[in-house]
Each structure stands twice: as structure tokens, then as C-alpha cells.
Design an enzyme around this catalytic site. Structure first.
Site, mmCIF file in Angstrom:
data_model
loop_
_atom_site.group_PDB
_atom_site.id
_atom_site.type_symbol
_atom_site.label_atom_id
_atom_site.label_comp_id
_atom_site.label_asym_id
_atom_site.label_seq_id
_atom_site.Cartn_x
_atom_site.Cartn_y
_atom_site.Cartn_z
ATOM 1 N N ASP A 33 59.903 50.963 18.348
ATOM 2 C CA ASP A 33 60.586 49.970 19.171
ATOM 3 C C ASP A 33 59.958 49.817 20.560
ATOM 4 O O ASP A 33 60.586 49.299 21.482
ATOM 5 C CB ASP A 33 62.084 50.283 19.284
ATOM 6 C CG ASP A 33 62.332 51.663 19.867
ATOM 7 O OD1 ASP A 33 61.341 52.414 20.045
ATOM 8 O OD2 ASP A 33 63.500 51.991 20.137
ATOM 9 N N HIS A 236 30.307 45.245 26.493
ATOM 10 C CA HIS A 236 31.767 45.338 26.506
ATOM 11 C C HIS A 236 32.242 46.790 26.454
ATOM 12 O O HIS A 236 33.284 47.088 25.891
ATOM 13 C CB HIS A 236 32.367 44.527 25.348
ATOM 14 C CG HIS A 236 32.106 43.060 25.487
ATOM 15 N ND1 HIS A 236 32.061 42.203 24.410
ATOM 16 C CD2 HIS A 236 31.861 42.292 26.569
ATOM 17 C CE1 HIS A 236 31.802 40.971 24.838
ATOM 18 N NE2 HIS A 236 31.671 41.007 26.142
ATOM 19 N N ASP A 253 33.238 46.122 35.921
ATOM 20 C CA ASP A 253 33.691 44.741 35.723
ATOM 21 C C ASP A 253 35.216 44.825 35.631
ATOM 22 O O ASP A 253 35.748 45.314 34.630
ATOM 23 C CB ASP A 253 33.067 44.190 34.435
ATOM 24 C CG ASP A 253 33.385 42.705 34.218
ATOM 25 O OD1 ASP A 253 34.326 42.182 34.836
ATOM 26 O OD2 ASP A 253 32.670 42.083 33.393
ATOM 27 N N ASP A 264 37.984 38.062 38.466
ATOM 28 C CA ASP A 264 36.985 38.648 37.560
ATOM 29 C C ASP A 264 35.739 38.969 38.386
ATOM 30 O O ASP A 264 34.984 38.051 38.723
ATOM 31 C CB ASP A 264 36.682 37.622 36.456
ATOM 32 C CG ASP A 264 35.706 38.145 35.411
ATOM 33 O OD1 ASP A 264 35.309 39.321 35.490
ATOM 34 O OD2 ASP A 264 35.348 37.354 34.514
ATOM 35 N N HIS A 343 23.454 37.296 27.843
ATOM 36 C CA HIS A 343 24.707 36.527 27.939
ATOM 37 C C HIS A 343 24.522 35.339 28.874
ATOM 38 O O HIS A 343 23.481 35.190 29.501
ATOM 39 C CB HIS A 343 25.871 37.420 28.390
ATOM 40 C CG HIS A 343 25.707 38.076 29.730
ATOM 41 N ND1 HIS A 343 25.865 37.414 30.914
ATOM 42 C CD2 HIS A 343 25.412 39.363 30.068
ATOM 43 C CE1 HIS A 343 25.694 38.244 31.919
ATOM 44 N NE2 HIS A 343 25.394 39.442 31.441
ATOM 45 N N HIS A 347 31.779 31.516 33.154
ATOM 46 C CA HIS A 347 32.822 30.872 32.338
ATOM 47 C C HIS A 347 33.874 30.328 33.282
ATOM 48 O O HIS A 347 33.945 30.719 34.446
ATOM 49 C CB HIS A 347 33.441 31.892 31.366
ATOM 50 C CG HIS A 347 33.840 33.197 32.018
ATOM 51 N ND1 HIS A 347 35.020 33.348 32.693
ATOM 52 C CD2 HIS A 347 33.196 34.391 32.121
ATOM 53 C CE1 HIS A 347 35.103 34.587 33.168
ATOM 54 N NE2 HIS A 347 33.993 35.247 32.857
ATOM 55 N N HIS A 354 38.799 34.041 30.479
ATOM 56 C CA HIS A 354 37.894 33.018 29.952
ATOM 57 C C HIS A 354 38.762 31.782 29.766
ATOM 58 O O HIS A 354 39.402 31.599 28.736
ATOM 59 C CB HIS A 354 37.249 33.459 28.634
ATOM 60 C CG HIS A 354 36.323 34.632 28.813
ATOM 61 N ND1 HIS A 354 35.781 35.340 27.772
ATOM 62 C CD2 HIS A 354 35.829 35.212 29.938
ATOM 63 C CE1 HIS A 354 35.003 36.306 28.253
ATOM 64 N NE2 HIS A 354 35.026 36.250 29.562
ATOM 65 N N GLU A 378 27.730 35.181 37.043
ATOM 66 C CA GLU A 378 27.534 36.591 36.730
ATOM 67 C C GLU A 378 26.244 36.899 35.966
ATOM 68 O O GLU A 378 26.286 37.319 34.812
ATOM 69 C CB GLU A 378 28.734 37.111 35.938
ATOM 70 C CG GLU A 378 29.163 36.225 34.754
ATOM 71 C CD GLU A 378 30.317 36.856 33.959
ATOM 72 O OE1 GLU A 378 30.229 38.056 33.637
ATOM 73 O OE2 GLU A 378 31.288 36.134 33.669
ATOM 74 N N TYR A 382 19.836 44.188 31.645
ATOM 75 C CA TYR A 382 20.198 45.395 30.895
ATOM 76 C C TYR A 382 18.960 45.898 30.171
ATOM 77 O O TYR A 382 18.428 45.211 29.300
ATOM 78 C CB TYR A 382 21.318 45.093 29.889
ATOM 79 C CG TYR A 382 22.419 44.260 30.516
ATOM 80 C CD1 TYR A 382 23.492 44.862 31.166
ATOM 81 C CD2 TYR A 382 22.350 42.860 30.503
ATOM 82 C CE1 TYR A 382 24.473 44.095 31.792
ATOM 83 C CE2 TYR A 382 23.322 42.091 31.124
ATOM 84 C CZ TYR A 382 24.385 42.708 31.763
ATOM 85 O OH TYR A 382 25.346 41.952 32.376
ATOM 86 N N ARG A 399 25.060 44.034 36.583
ATOM 87 C CA ARG A 399 25.638 42.681 36.569
ATOM 88 C C ARG A 399 26.315 42.483 37.919
ATOM 89 O O ARG A 399 26.905 43.432 38.458
ATOM 90 C CB ARG A 399 26.639 42.502 35.417
ATOM 91 C CG ARG A 399 27.275 41.118 35.380
ATOM 92 C CD ARG A 399 27.989 40.798 34.055
ATOM 93 N NE ARG A 399 29.090 41.673 33.737
ATOM 94 C CZ ARG A 399 29.073 42.652 32.844
ATOM 95 N NH1 ARG A 399 27.983 42.901 32.137
ATOM 96 N NH2 ARG A 399 30.135 43.410 32.623
ATOM 97 N N GLU A 401 28.936 39.771 39.685
ATOM 98 C CA GLU A 401 29.804 38.647 39.315
ATOM 99 C C GLU A 401 30.779 38.293 40.435
ATOM 100 O O GLU A 401 31.475 39.159 40.948
ATOM 101 C CB GLU A 401 30.619 39.001 38.063
ATOM 102 C CG GLU A 401 31.652 37.948 37.684
ATOM 103 C CD GLU A 401 32.400 38.297 36.404
ATOM 104 O OE1 GLU A 401 32.624 39.486 36.137
ATOM 105 O OE2 GLU A 401 32.749 37.353 35.662
HETATM 106 MN MN LIG Z 1 33.401 37.311 33.724
#
Ligand SMILES: [Mn+2]
Length: 432
Positions: A33, A236, A253, A264, A343, A347, A354, A378, A382, A399, A401
């Protein structure tokens, strides 16, 4: 309240005639629950500001537009256990609907409301359960055909109009997003000061959660990525359970959600507070790519311009540092840069991290940027170990961003409070 009622009116104007049915998200069971923290549906929330589960918005467009909310009943017994709920009467008053009903009356009222409406606006295919309910109500209307009642003859995806609306942020939304960005930026700075060799990734994630909640954000906007060393080359990564080592970079990130709106931000910095030579080379490269991308954010440019600007800088750098071979044109043509940058450069950002909204026109061209658009910029780099790759770059993942608002004359970076240049980072981390 005015903001939400203005949005409903805008949607009904674009519908011209017909009925829209927009349910919120269900509660999701975690086990037995216990539920996951509740998150309303973004489309529903965009039109209502109403955060309770078990609610449906119905809009009737036409000569006499009406907005109708179905929500949970007032229930003192349940409220003792689970907390306050508005109930239809108070919800109608507080949120400015024309009518409100108990959610238990949905099956009884919907066929009546759908009767003789020319078009039905609904997110068909988004949820099998709601698809089934909609066809049940449609069949209930059709069953009355011999009495002269007509069912909607046309089904329209309500998300088309809503996506276009959500792409253009109002001053109210921009203000909220600035606050969301400001909380996330201070969380990044806080984390940067907390980082030391020997700490663990999850300890740094905890700094983010602490700062988000301390400043009134209701949730992280997505699962934070806290990736030390080689983990940063997993795009990710969110295990967040490794030890931070001197000599490594740390990529974070993370962003928060404030009253539904996401921030973000990604920052990459040295665990020990000082960049090594190769780390600094690649960091400065990604930073230059980001600057070029941000510079091309303006209503004069289309969606893909920042990506193209970032790619030109990155590819030149990859060639300069021996990561890619050949001319810029050849590397862009062959796509060999994708070994290190796989990538896209951003976005849309808004209620969803996103966010909703098209990137191309129906004719297949990139959409032009418009004042009021909010996007991330961003770029990254890598470098996984490989024989053909100079060894001093192995396992570096970077990265950078930021969140960027398109303005009438160009752009505004709303996350600039998060420390970013090499000199700023090294000076800031020396102070700890
Ligand atoms: Mn992003």
C-alpha cells in the site's frame, strides 16, 4: 488562477467547437500500500494547476465555453489518513472552473457531455485504460442514435494544440523556471564545495537533495547523475555508488522541479579541485563548443543551429587532439566524431525535463526558435579507452549544460549562477 484559466480559454479558442477530455496521472504503487511520490500529468496540470490524483478536466468549446473538473470527494475519514483534498465545491471556487463533479460521476456525466459535440479532443494512445473508457462513453452516446443524439464524428489529438502552447513560456512560467534554475545552480555550487577524494557519489547526490528540498523544490526533475571518473562515459549512469578518486573528473547532471517546472544543469569538475592538462584541454573544448552553441540561440536561427555550432567546434578540437583524423568536413560527413560525442546538444525544457513540442515543421524543416522557447544547451565529450585514442584522454567524460531562454533579441542563460569556467572552479574549490 488567471494564468491557468487563460490557458484553458486559449485551448478552447483553438478547438473552436467540441469537447476535450484531459485526465491527470494515476498514483503508482511502489509495493503493497505504498506509492511512489505522486506526480500529476503535465498536460492536465498545465490547464488546471490542480495537483490531486483522480481528476479529469473536461472543456467544452463553442459559443458558450465551459470548463468542468471531476475530482475526489471531500472525505473527512480519508483526510485523517492521507491529508487534505479539495472536493468538487471548493476546487471549483479555488481554481475557477465553471462546474465541478465528483470523480465517481464520470461514467454518468461523460456520455451526456459528449452528446452532440462535433469533435472529441483526447490523447488517444497515451494510456490504454483511458482509451477504453473513452470508447465506452462513445458507445454509450452512439447507443442513443435513434433518439437523435449524435456522437463526436472526429477524434483529434489534444496534445497537438497543447504542445504548441507549452513551447512558448509565459512570463509566469519564465519566472518559475528562473527560480527552479536558481535552486539547481546553488545545489551544483554546494556539491562542488562538498566534493573531496574518498567521498562517495551518493554523498554528493545527498547534497543535491538537501539543497533542492531546503529551498522549496518538491522533487528532483529526474534521477541525478553523479558520475566519477570513467562512470562519466556512461551517458545515463545513475548507480551513484562509487568512491570519488583524486585525479578523476566528476560529472553531475542534476536539476529540480519547482511547482511542476524542471531545471536541468550539468557540470564537470576535478575531484581534487585542479584539472590535469588533458582534462583541461577537453574541458575548455567543450566549454568553447557550448559558448558557440549558446551564441547561436536566437529567433534568427532554427532549432538545430546550436547543435551545428557545437559540432563545428568539437570536431575541430577532436582533430587537433588526435581523437579524429581528416578534415572537419570529412569527420562531419563520416560521423566518426560520434565515438566521442554521440548525443544531441539539447532539448526543450519546461514541465517535463524533455519537454513537449515539435522540433521539426510538418514539412520536415527544423522549427525556428521563438522568443519564449526554453531549451538546454549541453555539448559533451566522452572518451572510452581504445587503441586508436591517445591514452592520456582515456576515461574522461565531460558535459556542460545550461538552460537558455530565447528572447526577442537573442537569448538569456538562466542557470549562469552555477560556476563553470576552469579559473572559477579551481578558485572556488580552493576555498573549501
Ligand atoms: Mn538535459
Amino acid at each position: 488562477m488567471q494564468e491557468f484559466s487563460r490557458r484553458r480559454q486559449h485551448l478552447m479558442d483553438s478547438m473552436q467547437a467540441g469537447i476535450a477530455v484531459i485526465p491527470t496521472a494515476p498514483e503508482v504503487t511502489r509495493n503493497r500500500d505504498s506509492h511512489y511520490p505522486y506526480r500529476f500529468d503535465s498536460y492536465f496540470y498545465y490547464l488546471t494547476g490542480f495537483k490531486e490524483p483522480e481528476a479529469v478536466l473536461v472543456l467544452i468549446a463553442g459559443a458558450q465555453p465551459r470548463s468542468i473538473l471531476f475530482c475526489r470527494d471531500k472525505d473527512i475519514e480519508s483526510e485523517i489518513w492521507d491529508g487534505f483534498r479539495y472536493g468538487p465545491e471548493a476546487a471549483k471556487k479555488e481554481f475557477g472552473f465553471d462546474e465541478a463533479f465528483s470523480i465517481t460521476q464520470l461514467d454518468e456525466e461523460l456520455p451526456k457531455l459528449m452528446a452532440n459535440q462535433p469533435e472529441l479532443f483526447f490523447s488517444l494512445g497515451a494510456d490504454a485504460g483511458w482509451d477504453a473508457k473513452i470508447s465506452g462513453w462513445l458507445n454509450a452516446v452512439k447507443a442513443q442514435a435513434r433518439t437523435g443524439v449524435q456522437a463526436p464524428g472526429k477524434l483529434v489529438d489534444v496534445r497537438q494544440a497543447l504542445d504548441a502552447m507549452r513551447l512558448l513560456k509565459s512570463p509566469y512560467e519564465v519566472d518559475l523556471m528562473r527560480r527552479s534554475a536558481s535552486i539547481a545552480a546553488s545545489a551544483h555550487n554546494r556539491a562542488m564545495q562538498a566534493v573531496q577524494p574518498g567521498k562517495w557519489e551518493y554523498e554528493i547526490e545527498a547534497e543535491f537533495l538537501h539543497e533542492f528540498y531546503r529551498q522549496g523544490a518538491q522533487a528532483p526533475a529526474y534521477t541525478s547523475i553523479v558520475a566519477g571518473g570513467a562512470n562519466a562515459c556512461t551517458l545515463h549512469y545513475n548507480a551513484n555508488n562509487a568512491e570519488l578518486k583524486a585525479g578523476d573528473l566528476l560529472l553531475i547532471d542534476a536539476g529540480c522541479e519547482l511547482d511542476g517546472y524542471a531545471s536541468d544543469i550539468t557540470r564537470s569538475f576535478p575531484v581534487s579541485g585542479r584539472f590535469s592538462g588533458p582534462q583541461k584541454d577537453l574541458y575548455e573544448l567543450v566549454l568553447a563548443a557550448q559558448a558557440a552553441a549558446i551564441a547561436s540561440v536566437s529567433p534568427q536561427h532554427h532549432w538545430n543551429a546550436p547543435h551545428e555550432a557545437a559540432l563545428d567546434v568539437l570536431v575541430d578540437g577532436f582533430i587537433h587532439y588526435g581523437l579524429c583524423q581528416g578534415s572537419r568536413e570529412a569527420v562531419l560527413e563520416s560521423g566518426s566524431y560520434r565515438q566521442f560525442y554521440m548525443h544531441r546538444t539539447g532539448h526543450w525544457l519546461g514541465l517535463d525535463v524533455h519537454d513537449a513540442g515539435e522540433y521539426k515543421t510538418p514539412a520536415g524543416d527544423w522549427v525556428m526558435l521563438q522568443p519564449g522557447n526554453m531549451l538546454t544547451v549541453e555539448p559533451g565529450c566522452y572518451v572510452r579507452p581504445a587503441e586508436s585514442v591517445p591514452e592520456h584522454f582515456w576515461n574522461i567524460g565531460i558535459r556542460i549544460e545550461d538552460d537558455v531562454l530565447v528572447t526577442a533579441t537573442g537569448h538569456e542563460v538562466i542557470t549562469s549562477a552555477a560556476i563553470k569556467t576552469v579559473a572559477e572552479i579551481e578558485a572556488f574549490m580552493r576555498q573549501q
